[in-house]
Design a protein around this motif. Structure first.
Motif, PDB file in Angstrom:
ATOM      1  N   PRO A 134       0.837  -1.279  -0.053  1.00  0.00           N
ATOM      2  CA  PRO A 134      -0.281  -0.073   0.023  1.00  0.00           C
ATOM      3  C   PRO A 134       0.725   1.210  -0.065  1.00  0.00           C
ATOM      4  O   PRO A 134       1.985   1.367   0.562  1.00  0.00           O
ATOM      5  CB  PRO A 134      -0.841  -0.123   1.167  1.00  0.00           C
ATOM      6  CG  PRO A 134      -0.777  -1.600   1.489  1.00  0.00           C
ATOM      7  CD  PRO A 134       0.528  -2.000   1.012  1.00  0.00           C
ATOM      8  N   GLN A 135       0.373   2.317  -0.512  1.00  0.00           N
ATOM      9  CA  GLN A 135       1.067   3.554  -0.621  1.00  0.00           C
ATOM     10  C   GLN A 135       1.447   4.079   0.778  1.00  0.00           C
ATOM     11  O   GLN A 135       0.668   3.905   1.691  1.00  0.00           O
ATOM     12  CB  GLN A 135       0.465   4.678  -1.419  1.00  0.00           C
ATOM     13  CG  GLN A 135      -0.198   4.194  -2.707  1.00  0.00           C
ATOM     14  CD  GLN A 135      -1.373   3.415  -3.164  1.00  0.00           C
ATOM     15  OE1 GLN A 135      -1.906   2.704  -2.211  1.00  0.00           O
ATOM     16  NE2 GLN A 135      -1.789   3.343  -4.077  1.00  0.00           N
ATOM     17  N   PRO A 136       2.403   5.064   0.946  1.00  0.00           N
ATOM     18  CA  PRO A 136       2.804   5.539   2.288  1.00  0.00           C
ATOM     19  C   PRO A 136       1.707   6.544   2.821  1.00  0.00           C
ATOM     20  O   PRO A 136       1.076   7.074   1.853  1.00  0.00           O
ATOM     21  CB  PRO A 136       4.018   6.248   1.763  1.00  0.00           C
ATOM     22  CG  PRO A 136       4.791   5.628   0.634  1.00  0.00           C
ATOM     23  CD  PRO A 136       3.460   5.019  -0.172  1.00  0.00           C
ATOM     24  N   ILE A 137       1.399   6.384   3.813  1.00  0.00           N
ATOM     25  CA  ILE A 137       0.363   7.485   4.288  1.00  0.00           C
ATOM     26  C   ILE A 137       0.642   8.865   3.939  1.00  0.00           C
ATOM     27  O   ILE A 137      -0.296   9.524   3.458  1.00  0.00           O
ATOM     28  CB  ILE A 137       0.225   7.230   5.810  1.00  0.00           C
ATOM     29  CG1 ILE A 137      -0.149   5.765   6.021  1.00  0.00           C
ATOM     30  CG2 ILE A 137      -1.022   8.056   6.250  1.00  0.00           C
ATOM     31  CD1 ILE A 137      -1.492   5.047   5.311  1.00  0.00           C
ATOM     32  N   GLY A 138       1.750   9.334   4.175  1.00  0.00           N
ATOM     33  CA  GLY A 138       1.994  10.568   3.649  1.00  0.00           C
ATOM     34  C   GLY A 138       1.844  10.840   2.219  1.00  0.00           C
ATOM     35  O   GLY A 138       1.311  12.256   2.016  1.00  0.00           O
ATOM     36  N   GLY A 303      -7.311  -6.359  -3.156  1.00  0.00           N
ATOM     37  CA  GLY A 303      -6.542  -7.557  -4.023  1.00  0.00           C
ATOM     38  C   GLY A 303      -5.528  -6.747  -4.789  1.00  0.00           C
ATOM     39  O   GLY A 303      -4.568  -7.879  -4.903  1.00  0.00           O
ATOM     40  N   GLY A 304      -5.452  -5.889  -5.100  1.00  0.00           N
ATOM     41  CA  GLY A 304      -4.556  -5.099  -5.982  1.00  0.00           C
ATOM     42  C   GLY A 304      -3.341  -5.349  -5.370  1.00  0.00           C
ATOM     43  O   GLY A 304      -2.068  -5.359  -6.068  1.00  0.00           O
ATOM     44  N   HIS A 305      -3.080  -5.198  -4.043  1.00  0.00           N
ATOM     45  CA  HIS A 305      -1.827  -4.974  -3.574  1.00  0.00           C
ATOM     46  C   HIS A 305      -1.187  -6.461  -3.409  1.00  0.00           C
ATOM     47  O   HIS A 305      -0.094  -6.514  -3.490  1.00  0.00           O
ATOM     48  CB  HIS A 305      -2.020  -4.674  -1.871  1.00  0.00           C
ATOM     49  CG  HIS A 305      -2.482  -3.305  -1.527  1.00  0.00           C
ATOM     50  ND1 HIS A 305      -1.982  -2.382  -2.418  1.00  0.00           N
ATOM     51  CD2 HIS A 305      -3.614  -2.873  -0.914  1.00  0.00           C
ATOM     52  CE1 HIS A 305      -2.742  -1.099  -2.040  1.00  0.00           C
ATOM     53  NE2 HIS A 305      -3.847  -1.569  -1.160  1.00  0.00           N
ATOM     54  N   MET A 306      -1.880  -7.476  -3.465  1.00  0.00           N
ATOM     55  CA  MET A 306      -1.469  -9.015  -3.809  1.00  0.00           C
ATOM     56  C   MET A 306      -1.138  -8.926  -4.995  1.00  0.00           C
ATOM     57  O   MET A 306       0.013  -9.548  -5.482  1.00  0.00           O
ATOM     58  CB  MET A 306      -2.597  -9.689  -3.303  1.00  0.00           C
ATOM     59  CG  MET A 306      -2.114 -11.318  -3.605  1.00  0.00           C
ATOM     60  SD  MET A 306      -0.959 -11.907  -2.124  1.00  0.00           S
ATOM     61  CE  MET A 306      -2.139 -12.095  -0.923  1.00  0.00           C
TER      62      MET A 306
END
Length: 382
Positions: A134-138, A303-306
């Motif tokens: 997942p993308q960084p929170i910042g 699911g895209g992260h997988m």
């Protein structure tokens, strides 16, 4: 290199992949929250794993997929099984941030690359062996704050998971970034992942009249909190994080989530992306494969992260095979080094360029702003 995907059902049983696995087999351990409160996230991840190939570069891949039932303690137990019984070469684990935290220590201790499926804050050896999908929170907070600044909002309140690892990383990011955009962040009202009502918290926030509210939650809880604000007559802007966008959010939220603004990865509304976007083609391939197996409109960003985890592994494995055999410490180290050094890996959530100091690897290509319009997500900023 490109790997042709074959859509075959996986055998999800650890016992089949124990001592009988050949030395040359590549073993990958997957622990996801297929059931429990985080199933809206982990279910699509489990489904996505069933789309993966069973060989690469002439070597067999054994996928060992287990359910942690949304319990970080179960995640830790699954990871222990992977490491002690199956001697996995790689982990793709951690549907939730607490799940990642439970897996990161054992992964680092065993020097096994971990593809983390949820945001996290790690350092030291845990950071060295963990690569976060997942993308960084910042990175994801910035477009929300940019939107708030463009609308001259001065206050953005928090309603979300707290105390909770996911909520905490968002709070820290917003506290650090909001002054840059002329925004005051707060007050903070928290709830647990298992709560079924946030009426008390919402009454407090509505009475304080913040210009906007950031809901930090996922799936059904995100929709529940958003709807509670709308139903209590809150007229300000409601923002959501990339933990929220999903068919479940739209279904459960209904008309109450109309006009909500969410930050998300490119995959969810890939057809609205310009053809020049590097994620459009790979997102289309994933979406078509997923919906061919699980039905129209079943696609979820989680699911895209997988899928991105496999995109990274498929680039790193052939490189590592040139240096060592699967099942060895040398192969695991070579895998880690290859992940860190490969460049411009196009995924459905953006383009990955890892480095020794950046185990997220994303840039601005990893985010879009969505708005709920007429019960659907519409891209309003690319």
């Amino acid at each position: 290199m490109k790997v042709k995907l074959s859509i075959k059902p996986l055998v999800i049983a650890l016992s089949l992949f124990g001592a009988t696995a050949a030395l040359a087999d590549i073993n990958i351990g997957v622990s996801v929250s297929a059931t429990g409160p985080a199933a809206v996230l982990g279910g699509p991840q489990k489904n996505t794993a069933q789309l993966f190939p069973t060989s690469i570069a002439g070597e067999k891949i054994n996928w060992i997929v287990l359910d942690d039932a949304s319990d970080p303690t179960a995640t830790a137990k699954n990871v222990a099984k992977f490491l002690s019984e199956t001697k996995v070469d790689m982990l793709m684990t951690g549907t939730t941030t607490p799940g990642v935290m439970a897996a990161a220590g054992p992964a680092a201790d065993s020097k096994t690359p971990l593809i983390a499926l949820a945001p996290n804050r790690l350092d030291g050896e845990k950071f060295k062996w963990t690569f976060t999908m997942p993308q960084p929170i910042g990175l994801m907070a910035e477009p929300l704050l940019e939107h708030a600044k463009s609308k001259v909002y001065k206050t953005v309140a928090f309603l979300g998971y707290h105390p909770d690892a996911y909520g905490e990383v968002w709070i820290k990011a917003m506290e650090a970034l909001s002054p840059k955009y002329g925004v005051t962040f707060g007050p903070i009202e928290g709830f647990a992942r298992t709560d079924t009502s946030v009426a008390g918290q919402v009454i407090k926030l509505v009475s304080l009249k913040p210009d906007a509210v950031l809901v930090v939650a996922s799936g059904s809880p995100a929709a529940m909190a958003h709807a509670a604000l709308s139903e209590r007559g809150y007229k300000g802007q409601i923002y959501q994080t990339h933990g929220a966008p999903s068919p479940v959010f739209l279904k459960n939220g209904g008309k109450a989530v109309e006009n909500g603004i969410l930050v998300a990865g490119p995959v969810l509304e890939w057809e609205q992306l310009p053809d020049s976007h590097p994620s459009k083609k790979v997102s289309g391939e994933y979406a078509k494969a997923y919906e061919a197996k699980y039905g129209q409109n079943s696609l979820s960003s989680f699911g895209g992260h997988m899928w991105d985890g496999w995109a990274i592994a498929s680039r790193a494995i052939p490189v590592a095979l040139k240096k060592a055999k699967p099942g060895t410490a040398e192969f695991r180290a070579a895998l880690r080094d290859a992940i860190e050094s490969e460049r411009e890996i196009a995924g459905v959530h953006g383009v990955f360029n890892f480095s020794p100091t950046d185990h997220s690897g994303f840039d601005g290509r990893a985010r879009v702003l969505l708005q709920v319009q007429n019960g659907a997500f519409k891209v309003i900023s690319k």
